[in-house]
Write a protein that holds these residues in place. Structure first.
Motif, PDB file in Angstrom:
ATOM      1  N   THR A 170       0.859  -1.179   0.000  1.00  0.00           N
ATOM      2  CA  THR A 170       0.000   0.000   0.000  1.00  0.00           C
ATOM      3  C   THR A 170       0.895   1.228   0.000  1.00  0.00           C
ATOM      4  OG1 THR A 170      -1.730   1.219   1.167  1.00  0.00           O
ATOM      5  CG2 THR A 170      -0.274  -0.151   2.525  1.00  0.00           C
TER       6      THR A 170
ATOM      7  N   CYS B 207       1.456   5.695  -0.562  1.00  0.00           N
ATOM      8  CA  CYS B 207       0.931   7.059  -0.616  1.00  0.00           C
ATOM      9  C   CYS B 207       2.077   8.006  -0.923  1.00  0.00           C
ATOM     10  CB  CYS B 207       0.218   7.447   0.678  1.00  0.00           C
ATOM     11  SG  CYS B 207       1.298   7.746   2.093  1.00  0.00           S
TER      12      CYS B 207
ATOM     13  N   SER C 266      -3.535  -3.966   4.268  1.00  0.00           N
ATOM     14  CA  SER C 266      -3.628  -2.676   4.942  1.00  0.00           C
ATOM     15  C   SER C 266      -3.803  -1.558   3.922  1.00  0.00           C
ATOM     16  CB  SER C 266      -2.359  -2.421   5.759  1.00  0.00           C
ATOM     17  OG  SER C 266      -1.987  -3.550   6.523  1.00  0.00           O
ATOM     18  N   THR C 267      -3.995  -0.356   4.437  1.00  0.00           N
ATOM     19  CA  THR C 267      -3.989   0.850   3.607  1.00  0.00           C
ATOM     20  C   THR C 267      -3.220   1.942   4.336  1.00  0.00           C
ATOM     21  OG1 THR C 267      -6.112   0.327   2.575  1.00  0.00           O
ATOM     22  CG2 THR C 267      -5.381   2.600   2.452  1.00  0.00           C
TER      23      THR C 267
ATOM     24  N   ARG D 114      -2.339   6.025   4.071  1.00  0.00           N
ATOM     25  CA  ARG D 114      -2.761   7.274   3.443  1.00  0.00           C
ATOM     26  C   ARG D 114      -2.238   8.476   4.230  1.00  0.00           C
ATOM     27  NH1 ARG D 114      -3.321   4.265  -0.134  1.00  0.00           N
ATOM     28  NH2 ARG D 114      -5.245   3.698  -1.235  1.00  0.00           N
TER      29      ARG D 114
ATOM     30  N   THR E 198      -5.361  -1.581   9.307  1.00  0.00           N
ATOM     31  CA  THR E 198      -5.011  -2.958   9.006  1.00  0.00           C
ATOM     32  C   THR E 198      -5.892  -3.910   9.795  1.00  0.00           C
ATOM     33  OG1 THR E 198      -3.139  -4.483   8.774  1.00  0.00           O
ATOM     34  CG2 THR E 198      -3.240  -3.197  10.810  1.00  0.00           C
TER      35      THR E 198
ATOM     36  N   ASP F  65      -8.588  -6.570   5.114  1.00  0.00           N
ATOM     37  CA  ASP F  65      -8.220  -5.672   4.011  1.00  0.00           C
ATOM     38  C   ASP F  65      -8.948  -4.327   4.065  1.00  0.00           C
ATOM     39  OD1 ASP F  65      -6.668  -7.771   3.187  1.00  0.00           O
ATOM     40  OD2 ASP F  65      -7.820  -8.236   1.391  1.00  0.00           O
TER      41      ASP F  65
ATOM     42  N   ASP G 192      -9.733  -0.259   4.006  1.00  0.00           N
ATOM     43  CA  ASP G 192      -9.300   0.935   3.276  1.00  0.00           C
ATOM     44  C   ASP G 192      -9.916   2.159   3.943  1.00  0.00           C
ATOM     45  OD1 ASP G 192      -8.338   2.269   0.545  1.00  0.00           O
ATOM     46  OD2 ASP G 192     -10.368   2.996   0.920  1.00  0.00           O
TER      47      ASP G 192
ATOM     48  N   CYS H 270     -10.714   6.300   3.229  1.00  0.00           N
ATOM     49  CA  CYS H 270     -10.694   7.447   2.332  1.00  0.00           C
ATOM     50  C   CYS H 270     -11.597   8.524   2.910  1.00  0.00           C
ATOM     51  CB  CYS H 270     -11.121   7.053   0.916  1.00  0.00           C
ATOM     52  SG  CYS H 270     -12.887   6.798   0.726  1.00  0.00           S
TER      53      CYS H 270
ATOM     54  N   HIS I  96      -9.714  -0.602  -2.552  1.00  0.00           N
ATOM     55  CA  HIS I  96      -9.120   0.729  -2.408  1.00  0.00           C
ATOM     56  C   HIS I  96      -9.958   1.707  -3.215  1.00  0.00           C
ATOM     57  CE1 HIS I  96      -5.566  -0.456  -0.210  1.00  0.00           C
ATOM     58  NE2 HIS I  96      -5.138  -1.232  -1.179  1.00  0.00           N
TER      59      HIS I  96
ATOM     60  N   ASP J 242      -2.399  -1.100  -5.494  1.00  0.00           N
ATOM     61  CA  ASP J 242      -2.741   0.181  -4.889  1.00  0.00           C
ATOM     62  C   ASP J 242      -2.180   1.265  -5.795  1.00  0.00           C
ATOM     63  OD1 ASP J 242      -3.761   2.027  -3.128  1.00  0.00           O
ATOM     64  OD2 ASP J 242      -2.198   1.769  -1.609  1.00  0.00           O
TER      65      ASP J 242
END
Length: 490
Positions: A22, A24, A81-82, A84, A94, A129, A131, A133, A188, A248
């Motif tokens: 992942t 950013c 995970s993500t 950002r 996560t 998994d 995400d 935003c 995502h 990603d």
């Protein structure tokens, strides 16, 4: 050792067991994090300025309050995970399957190298998994793959979230469920132009793996499926890199787009065997008719400098060092004369200090005083080892429920150097595996071979699970003093 540049379509930007990438960007800086399963500290994080050259700057989950141990068994722990950056902070969400009922785990930091905050748990979101935003109004949305045990089936779910408390603002609801392939997961969400895009991994993380995408006018949908789905896959091809998926996307500093994704490099006779786990690859992304188009050959990679020598004279451990199911401070201690004392874990965990194997051919050495063990393992039931104790060195193989001692030899003096190497299969083998593992020992200059074993038994295709090979250094008696560890790609 400097190696020639190669296409990013065939060589990973982060080689070895670094899956579920992942990414950013903040200005001209890129940050990349990974799942780490049972290994602690968890979630390694890397930095880059060019997307192709990466340096590990730490691990995100460095305290057990952030990464509760749970059972600590193979392929447990930290999943997809993500990562950002939003409102001046880095956010990482996560799943810890060892603490599954606590829901998703959110930590934040001002500096991605750490320290990261104490966790916020999202107990209403049980699954994997996740995400994060933020919509155009600044409201946070959590998207995740729900657990069938929650009565939502094999579903991609979303809910409005207060990330400071982990509480939902309203009911969770389903999103686009993919194209109908097995195991839709790894959602995502991205705002690109006037639309929102939802990417998924589908087909399972094995040979059917792929990336699919849908778009809608808002992050809650409804979503329409891309007519060109899957937008990335290597399934049913002879490509040397397989299992490609779990992508990603990231906007680049020059106004373009790129994507990181996981894949494997299988070797040997059918079904072919991948031994390093799932690695992180890079592709360019273009946009055509409002849809992302992956360009796997856009980037050229100069293979990573994976060699290291560690005599443990620095005040802290390098972030490469991890422990399965336990903590480094439980099994290690600095020795006044230099080196690292290794001791058995008091809680029954493997008690091994580990570093990921990152190349297809390599050599590793461990110099011990008194006693010590060097293993090559893929999990706690599949490993090859050399053990120095009582004036001798013993080679051992452990495959499933079978443990067998191979050759042994005398070790004169208080020190011994144990060596494990991965080499090409013997020429002419009728059904070759991915490699051969050579076990030997010596005094640092002269070595005696104690065993040469087929590497397929330390592959995911044999052992199963989600991890890759690691080198493991452990106690074999009292005292065990690890004077030096070294790893060299061949």
């Amino acid at each position: 050792m400097r190696r020639s540049p190669v296409s990013a379509a065939e060589y990973p930007i982060v080689p070895g067991f670094y899956p579920d990438p992942t990414v950013c960007r903040v200005g001209s800086d890129y940050y990349l994090a990974h799942s780490s399963f049972e290994y602690f500290p968890g979630a390694p994080i890397f930095h880059s300025r060019d997307l192709v050259t990466w340096r590990q700057i730490g691990n995100i989950l460095t305290r057990r309050t952030q990464f509760r141990r749970g059972g600590g068994g193979p392929s447990g722990g930290i999943y997809g995970s993500t990562l950002r950056f939003h409102d001046g902070r880095f956010w990482f969400v996560t799943t810890n399957v060892g603490d599954f009922e606590a829901g998703q785990v959110i930590v934040t930091a001002e500096d991605p190298a750490g320290p990261w905050s104490e966790p916020v748990f999202v107990g209403e979101a049980i699954g994997i998994d996740p995400d994060l935003c933020w919509d155009d109004a600044g409201r946070c949305l959590l998207t995740w793959k729900a657990s069938p045990a929650e009565g939502r089936g094999d579903a991609i779910m979303q809910a409005r979230l207060d990330p400071e408390t982990g509480k939902f603002d309203g009911e969770a609801y389903p999103l686009w469920q993919g194209t109908g392939l097995a195991n839709p997961e790894a959602p995502h969400l991205y705002r690109v132009g006037g639309r929102w895009y939802l990417t998924l991994a589908e087909g399972g993380t094995e040979r059917g793996h792929c990336v699919t995408v849908a778009r809608g006018d808002g992050p809650q949908g409804p979503f329409e499926s891309c007519p060109g789905n899957p937008v990335l896959t290597h399934r049913s091809t002879t490509h040397p890199v397989q299992n490609a998926g779990h992508a990603d996307l990231v906007s680049t500093a020059d106004g373009g787009w790129a994507a990181v994704y996981l894949a494997v490099r299988p070797r040997g006779f059918t079904p072919a065997f991948h031994v390093l786990g799932r690695e992180t690859f890079l592709a360019g992304v273009d946009w055509a008719d409002g849809w992302p188009v992956f360009d796997e050959g856009r980037f050229t990679v100069e293979p990573a400098d994976t060699a290291f020598t560690d005599d443990f004279t620095e005040p802290g451990l390098d972030p490469r060092w991890v422990v399965p199911g336990s903590e480094p401070e439980t099994i290690t201690a600095r020795h006044p004369s230099g080196g690292l004392e290794l001791r058995p874990a008091p809680d029954g965990s493997p008690g091994l200090l580990c570093a990921r194997v990152r190349d297809l051919s390599w050599r590793a050495e461990a110099t011990f005083d008194g006693s010590g063990q060097l293993r090559l393992l893929i999990d706690d039931r599949h490993w090859y080892a050399l053990t120095f104790d009582g004036g001798r060195v013993q080679a051992t193989v452990h495959i499933g429920d079978i443990r067998h001692d191979l050759d042994a030899g005398p070790a004169t003096g208080e020190s011994a150097t144990l060596r494990i190497a991965a080499v090409s299969p013997t020429p002419g083998a009728a059904i070759p595996g991915p490699d051969e593992i050579v076990l030997s020992y010596g005094d640092g200059e002269n070595f005696r071979e104690l065993g040469r074993l087929d590497g397929r038994y330390l592959s995911t295709e044999v052992a199963a699970g989600f991890t890759g090979r690691v080198l493991a250094f452990g106690s074999a008696g009292s005292p065990t003093l690890l004077r030096k560890a070294a790893y060299t790609p061949a």
